[in-house]
Design a protein around this motif. Structure first.
Motif, PDB file in Angstrom:
ATOM      1  N   SER A 106       0.836  -1.206   0.000  1.00  0.00           N
ATOM      2  CA  SER A 106       0.000   0.000   0.000  1.00  0.00           C
ATOM      3  C   SER A 106       0.867   1.250   0.000  1.00  0.00           C
ATOM      4  O   SER A 106       1.767   1.379   0.827  1.00  0.00           O
ATOM      5  CB  SER A 106      -0.914   0.026   1.228  1.00  0.00           C
ATOM      6  OG  SER A 106      -1.769  -1.087   1.229  1.00  0.00           O
ATOM      7  N   VAL A 110      -3.426   3.477  -2.169  1.00  0.00           N
ATOM      8  CA  VAL A 110      -3.740   2.405  -3.110  1.00  0.00           C
ATOM      9  C   VAL A 110      -3.072   1.120  -2.624  1.00  0.00           C
ATOM     10  O   VAL A 110      -1.894   1.129  -2.253  1.00  0.00           O
ATOM     11  CB  VAL A 110      -3.236   2.748  -4.534  1.00  0.00           C
ATOM     12  CG1 VAL A 110      -3.475   1.600  -5.493  1.00  0.00           C
ATOM     13  CG2 VAL A 110      -3.884   4.029  -5.032  1.00  0.00           C
ATOM     14  N   TRP A 146       0.365   2.649  -8.277  1.00  0.00           N
ATOM     15  CA  TRP A 146       0.005   3.262  -6.994  1.00  0.00           C
ATOM     16  C   TRP A 146      -0.253   4.761  -7.131  1.00  0.00           C
ATOM     17  O   TRP A 146      -0.290   5.485  -6.143  1.00  0.00           O
ATOM     18  CB  TRP A 146       1.087   2.991  -5.954  1.00  0.00           C
ATOM     19  CG  TRP A 146       1.064   1.571  -5.492  1.00  0.00           C
ATOM     20  CD1 TRP A 146       0.372   1.069  -4.415  1.00  0.00           C
ATOM     21  CD2 TRP A 146       1.750   0.463  -6.075  1.00  0.00           C
ATOM     22  NE1 TRP A 146       0.570  -0.280  -4.327  1.00  0.00           N
ATOM     23  CE2 TRP A 146       1.418  -0.682  -5.334  1.00  0.00           C
ATOM     24  CE3 TRP A 146       2.590   0.319  -7.176  1.00  0.00           C
ATOM     25  CZ2 TRP A 146       1.904  -1.950  -5.628  1.00  0.00           C
ATOM     26  CZ3 TRP A 146       3.066  -0.945  -7.478  1.00  0.00           C
ATOM     27  CH2 TRP A 146       2.727  -2.055  -6.709  1.00  0.00           C
TER      28      TRP A 146
END
Length: 176
Positions: A106, A110, A146
């Protein structure tokens, strides 16, 4: 079976990365502040619970302007997303030294599932009687997955910053 807790030995560990700059050379960086919660069944790392976090504001590429740009909303957006985290779902043994670590990475709000090559160096007792384990995690991720999208086109073709980020993570763990 009993569980074993492990801690990262920060004096013998590095959480690093490399990114191609101007399609010519790699720029290296690392995170200075990070932590992990690692619990195994006995000493078996294939039966483990691994959670890792890194402080985005601790990024260090040996260039303050670049570090500040990486912390900005163009990249990590550290003000709104101060941590990068990884929660492993498996550490699978491929052969005596090679493993694959899989889990949720993460960044910037995201979360994506990743599989990365890992090398487990085994267990050893240091001269002071501490049990240590070595884990090297490599591989690469695409930063755009991301939302780290900033880039600049070059007049000669190509882009300033590669989308691929190569991971170079060396962890020396200490049995607690």
């Amino acid at each position: 079976m009993s569980t074993t807790k492990w801690a990262i030995d920060p004096t013998h560990s590095t959480v690093g990365f490399k990114v191609k700059h101007m399609m010519l050379t790699n720029v290296s960086g690392k995170f200075e502040n990070y932590d992990a919660n690692i619990v195994t069944e006995g000493d078996d790392f294939t039966k483990s619970n691994i959670e890792f976090s890194a402080d985005i504001n601790s990024i260090d590429t040996r260039n303050a302007d670049r570090d500040n740009h990486l912390k900005s909303a163009d990249f990590f957006d550290a003000e709104n997303h101060p941590k990068m985290t990884f929660k492993a779902s498996s550490l699978t043994k491929i052969d005596n030294e090679n493993y694959e670590i899989a889990g949720d990475l993460s960044m910037r709000g995201v979360t994506k599932f990743v599989k990365l090559p890992a090398e487990f160096s085994g267990l050893m007792t240091d001269p002071w009687g501490n049990t240590k384990a070595g884990l090297n995690i490599s591989g690469k991720v695409n930063r755009k997955d991301w939302g780290l999208n900033w880039n600049s086109a070059l007049e000669t073709g190509g882009v300033l910053v590669s989308e691929d980020v190569k991971l170079d993570i060396e962890l020396q763990l200490v049995k607690q």
